[in-house]
Motif scaffolding. Structure first.
Motif, short mmCIF file in Angstrom:
data_model
loop_
_atom_site.label_atom_id
_atom_site.label_comp_id
_atom_site.label_asym_id
_atom_site.label_seq_id
_atom_site.Cartn_x
_atom_site.Cartn_y
_atom_site.Cartn_z
N SER A 118 0.84 -1.20 0.00
CA SER A 118 0.00 0.00 0.00
C SER A 118 0.88 1.26 0.00
N ARG A 121 2.50 1.62 -3.42
CA ARG A 121 1.54 2.11 -4.42
C ARG A 121 1.33 3.62 -4.28
N GLN A 122 1.26 4.09 -3.03
CA GLN A 122 1.09 5.53 -2.79
C GLN A 122 2.32 6.29 -3.29
N GLU A 123 3.50 5.72 -3.02
CA GLU A 123 4.74 6.36 -3.47
C GLU A 123 4.80 6.41 -4.99
N VAL A 124 4.41 5.33 -5.65
CA VAL A 124 4.39 5.30 -7.13
C VAL A 124 3.42 6.35 -7.65
N ALA A 125 2.25 6.45 -7.02
CA ALA A 125 1.27 7.46 -7.46
C ALA A 125 1.84 8.87 -7.32
N ASP A 126 2.51 9.13 -6.18
CA ASP A 126 3.11 10.45 -5.97
C ASP A 126 4.20 10.73 -6.99
N ARG A 128 4.50 9.40 -9.99
CA ARG A 128 3.89 9.60 -11.32
C ARG A 128 3.32 11.01 -11.44
N LYS A 129 2.74 11.50 -10.37
CA LYS A 129 2.19 12.86 -10.37
C LYS A 129 3.33 13.87 -10.56
N GLU A 130 4.43 13.65 -9.82
CA GLU A 130 5.59 14.53 -9.94
C GLU A 130 6.20 14.46 -11.34
#
Length: 148
Positions: A118, A121-126, A128-130
């Protein structure tokens, strides 16, 4: 890099990272009672962050049918019989305890891995946003000044 273009010698590229050394901040603190049930008394406390199980250890165990109980008449229950029964009962208890310990370890490790997954996944989402923001900045720069 287009053909013929040489990269600068002082290029700042990161060195490779061993994936096993990466520590992900995971807000996971297992219940001390669960850790006690997953640790062998007198040995080091079980750490779900470090313990990895092999494929073989995680395979389901086959169902083994119990042997049919054989009735032994009381007149045949001598000291040898009772010694065998005690020995078998101790072995069965050790086997059950070992299986329970391993099941507890696997359950705690699975719980930790779910939390870690979890967090990742949050780190990957962050990231990708960056990355999307960086691509937008780069696209605006290239639109204004030409490609790099």
């Amino acid at each position: 890099v287009p053909a013929g273009q040489i990269l600068p010698a002082n290029r700042n590229t990161p060195s490779p990272i061993d994936p096993e050394t990466i520590q992900v901040p995971v807000g996971y603190e297992p219940d001390p009672a669960d850790l006690a049930l997953s640790s062998i008394p007198g040995q080091e406390m079980f750490d779900p962050r470090k313990r990895k199980f092999s494929e073989e250890e995680l395979k389901p165990q086959p169902m083994i049918k119990k042997a049919r109980k054989v009735f032994i008449p009381d007149d045949l229950k001598d000291d040898k019989y009772w010694a065998r029964r005690r020995k078998n009962n101790m072995a069965a208890k050790r086997s059950r305890d070992a299986r329970r310990l391993k099941e507890n370890q696997i359950a705690i490790r699975a719980s930790f891995l779910e939390k870690e997954n979890s967090a990742l996944r949050q780190e990957v989402a962050d990231l990708r946003k960056e990355l999307g923001k960086c691509k937008n900045v780069l696209a605006k720069y290239e639109a204004r000044h030409g490609p790099l």
